[in-house]
Design a protein around this motif. Structure first.
Motif, mmCIF file in Angstrom:
data_model
loop_
_atom_site.group_PDB
_atom_site.id
_atom_site.type_symbol
_atom_site.label_atom_id
_atom_site.label_comp_id
_atom_site.label_asym_id
_atom_site.label_seq_id
_atom_site.Cartn_x
_atom_site.Cartn_y
_atom_site.Cartn_z
ATOM 1 N N LEU A 133 -0.857 -6.972 2.395
ATOM 2 C CA LEU A 133 0.301 -6.487 2.500
ATOM 3 C C LEU A 133 0.993 -6.362 0.896
ATOM 4 N N PHE A 134 1.303 -5.256 0.269
ATOM 5 C CA PHE A 134 1.937 -5.360 -0.875
ATOM 6 C C PHE A 134 3.428 -5.502 -0.914
ATOM 7 N N ILE A 135 4.359 -6.434 -1.313
ATOM 8 C CA ILE A 135 5.617 -6.029 -1.349
ATOM 9 C C ILE A 135 6.145 -6.647 -3.170
ATOM 10 N N GLY A 136 7.722 -6.220 -3.399
ATOM 11 C CA GLY A 136 8.290 -6.145 -4.723
ATOM 12 C C GLY A 136 8.693 -4.904 -4.604
ATOM 13 N N SER A 137 9.224 -4.481 -5.865
ATOM 14 C CA SER A 137 9.832 -3.619 -6.779
ATOM 15 C C SER A 137 8.959 -1.983 -7.238
ATOM 16 N N SER A 138 9.484 -2.052 -7.926
ATOM 17 C CA SER A 138 9.023 -0.145 -8.294
ATOM 18 C C SER A 138 7.655 -0.114 -8.536
ATOM 19 N N SER A 139 7.163 -1.706 -9.619
ATOM 20 C CA SER A 139 5.519 -1.941 -9.657
ATOM 21 C C SER A 139 4.403 -1.687 -8.824
ATOM 22 N N ILE A 140 5.274 -2.155 -7.802
ATOM 23 C CA ILE A 140 4.213 -1.757 -6.223
ATOM 24 C C ILE A 140 4.634 0.058 -5.510
ATOM 25 N N VAL A 141 5.886 0.064 -5.994
ATOM 26 C CA VAL A 141 6.448 1.444 -5.500
ATOM 27 C C VAL A 141 4.998 2.332 -6.191
ATOM 28 N N HIS A 142 4.782 2.167 -7.150
ATOM 29 C CA HIS A 142 4.592 2.917 -7.296
ATOM 30 C C HIS A 142 2.988 3.325 -7.967
ATOM 31 N N TRP A 143 2.616 1.758 -7.565
ATOM 32 C CA TRP A 143 0.458 1.808 -7.122
ATOM 33 C C TRP A 143 0.308 1.512 -6.122
ATOM 34 N N GLU A 144 -0.963 2.654 -6.541
ATOM 35 C CA GLU A 144 -1.665 3.878 -5.433
ATOM 36 C C GLU A 144 -2.114 2.937 -4.891
ATOM 37 N N THR A 145 -2.585 1.824 -4.143
ATOM 38 C CA THR A 145 -2.723 0.759 -3.437
ATOM 39 C C THR A 145 -4.324 0.967 -2.886
ATOM 40 N N SER A 146 -3.771 2.343 -1.626
ATOM 41 C CA SER A 146 -5.103 2.290 -0.989
ATOM 42 C C SER A 146 -5.724 2.972 -1.777
ATOM 43 N N LEU A 147 -5.326 3.798 -2.555
ATOM 44 C CA LEU A 147 -6.586 4.350 -3.881
ATOM 45 C C LEU A 147 -7.302 3.439 -4.559
ATOM 46 N N ALA A 148 -6.335 2.493 -4.693
ATOM 47 C CA ALA A 148 -7.035 1.721 -5.889
ATOM 48 C C ALA A 148 -8.424 0.323 -4.937
ATOM 49 N N PHE A 149 -7.675 0.140 -3.367
ATOM 50 C CA PHE A 149 -8.434 -0.582 -2.795
ATOM 51 C C PHE A 149 -9.107 0.267 -1.030
ATOM 52 N N PRO A 150 -9.880 1.087 -1.292
ATOM 53 C CA PRO A 150 -9.963 1.294 -0.294
ATOM 54 C C PRO A 150 -11.010 0.602 0.473
ATOM 55 N N GLU A 151 -11.296 -0.686 0.279
ATOM 56 C CA GLU A 151 -12.383 -1.518 1.669
ATOM 57 C C GLU A 151 -11.385 -1.971 2.127
ATOM 58 N N PHE A 152 -9.930 -1.907 1.374
ATOM 59 C CA PHE A 152 -9.099 -3.202 1.916
ATOM 60 C C PHE A 152 -8.588 -3.137 2.545
ATOM 61 N N PRO A 153 -7.892 -3.412 4.309
ATOM 62 C CA PRO A 153 -6.394 -2.695 5.161
ATOM 63 C C PRO A 153 -5.289 -2.835 4.352
ATOM 64 N N ILE A 154 -4.945 -1.959 3.872
ATOM 65 C CA ILE A 154 -3.423 -2.082 2.687
ATOM 66 C C ILE A 154 -2.000 -1.186 3.163
ATOM 67 N N ILE A 155 -1.296 -2.141 3.228
ATOM 68 C CA ILE A 155 -0.005 -1.143 3.633
ATOM 69 C C ILE A 155 0.545 -1.384 2.014
ATOM 70 N N ASN A 156 1.362 -0.977 1.752
ATOM 71 C CA ASN A 156 2.164 -1.186 1.282
ATOM 72 C C ASN A 156 3.973 -0.532 1.487
ATOM 73 N N ARG A 157 4.755 -1.682 0.529
ATOM 74 C CA ARG A 157 6.060 -1.588 1.215
ATOM 75 C C ARG A 157 6.991 -2.601 -0.075
ATOM 76 N N GLY A 158 6.999 -1.633 -0.356
ATOM 77 C CA GLY A 158 7.013 -1.693 -2.377
ATOM 78 C C GLY A 158 8.238 -0.986 -2.358
ATOM 79 N N PHE A 159 9.981 -1.340 -2.892
ATOM 80 C CA PHE A 159 10.950 -0.192 -1.799
ATOM 81 C C PHE A 159 11.831 -0.181 -3.636
ATOM 82 N N GLY A 160 12.198 0.418 -4.266
ATOM 83 C CA GLY A 160 13.146 0.682 -5.038
ATOM 84 C C GLY A 160 12.687 0.119 -6.222
#
Length: 311
Positions: A133-160
């Motif tokens: 789970l990726f949590i945090g502010s705008s640096s998390i929001v704009h991070w394309e985590t599922s594309l950056a880490f396709p081998e892992f089960p990613i959920i991105n919940r960054g907001f604003g």
């Protein structure tokens, strides 16, 4: 527990950070009013006159912040190459910041619509169990985590431009419901809005404490606060306080089980330790695609190590 030191992406689709939004609004309003950005001498004269003025109200404060931000926006890159050229202007600017202080208080539920959208999405989809789970502010929001880490089960919940108190406020909706196996946290907004390192670290500790209580086996990764091209324009002590906070976070992680600190600052620097300008969007604060490619390898390495450790 581990400490990683590193040696040497997405277009903004929403206005997330209050600080950056203010910059953009200030500049656009200034342009709409038909005013050109000051040259160096005009800006110095403006700053001196503002200090000497006895009138401090909403209108004069608004004028100071709009005009100043327009100037600094125009000079971001030159300032970061030749900061010594701006010593006098920056000193006068800081004095005016104290005179025309802004109200940095936030409404704790200002991102309720974003959280509601997360909840609707979660109710309509089957999400990974025990995700990273990726949590945090705008640096998390704009991070394309599922594309950056396709081998892992990613959920991105960054907001604003979320502050830590806001993340904690929505803990049940963005963290607890997902039962993360690994949680990656990034948040610098508290320092950028003027809080002290002690206040920021205490908020991190509060968040970690909640996660450890509910999920004692969850591995938590705290990312260091990144330097930006506009730190010095946000406030006199912002850059210094980020460094202090990072040191305290690193020490905190060394003393805690299942808590890990990653320094993402070093790859953002040139060989002379100055900050790279090519890794930021035009706002001088958010990373562009190149910037995230500097973060991805070290974060992947740590996640991979922690995932293997669980096997």
């Amino acid at each position: 527990m581990s400490t990683i030191n590193i040696n040497n992406y997405s277009i903004l689709n929403m206005k997330t950070s209050i600080l950056v939004t203010f910059l953009c609004i200030s500049i656009s309003i200034y342009a709409q009013e038909g005013k050109m950005v000051d040259n160096d001498q005009q800006f110095l004269d403006f700053l001196e006159n503002s200090l000497e003025s006895d009138t401090v109200n909403d209108e004069t404060a608004k004028n100071f912040h709009q005009r100043s931000m327009a100037y600094w926006k125009e000079h971001i890159y030159d300032y970061n190459l030749h900061p010594e050229k701006y010593d006098i202007a920056l000193s006068l600017f800081y004095q005016n910041q104290q005179k025309y202080k802004q109200n940095n208080s936030i409404k704790i539920d200002r991102y309720k619509d974003v959280i509601d959208n997360f909840c609707r999405f979660d109710n309509r989809n089957t999400l990974a169990k025990n995700p990273i789970l990726f949590i945090g502010s705008s640096s998390i929001v704009h991070w394309e985590t599922s594309l950056a880490f396709p081998e892992f089960p990613i959920i991105n919940r960054g907001f604003g431009g979320a502050s830590l108190p806001e993340i904690i406020h929505y803990y049940d909706d963005i963290i607890k419901k997902h039962s993360p196996s690994i949680m990656v946290v990034y948040c610098d907004i508290d320092i950028e809005r003027g809080k002290s390192p002690r206040e920021a670290v205490n908020s991190f500790k509060e968040l970690v404490s909640k996660v450890k209580k509910d999920f004692p086996k969850t591995q938590i990764i705290l990312l260091s606060m990144k330097p930006t091209l506009i730190d010095d324009f946000l406030g006199k002590d912002v850059h210094r306080n980020k460094i202090i906070t990072n040191t305290k976070l690193s020490e905190y992680c060394n003393d805690e089980k299942n808590l890990h600190y990653i320094d993402i600052t070093n790859p953002m620097l040139k060989s002379d330790d100055s900050l790279r300008s090519d890794i930021f969007l035009s706002d001088g604060m958010h990373l562009n695609p190149l910037g995230y490619t500097l973060w991805n390898p070290v974060v992947r390495e740590e996640i991979a190590a922690l995932t293997k450790q669980k096997e």
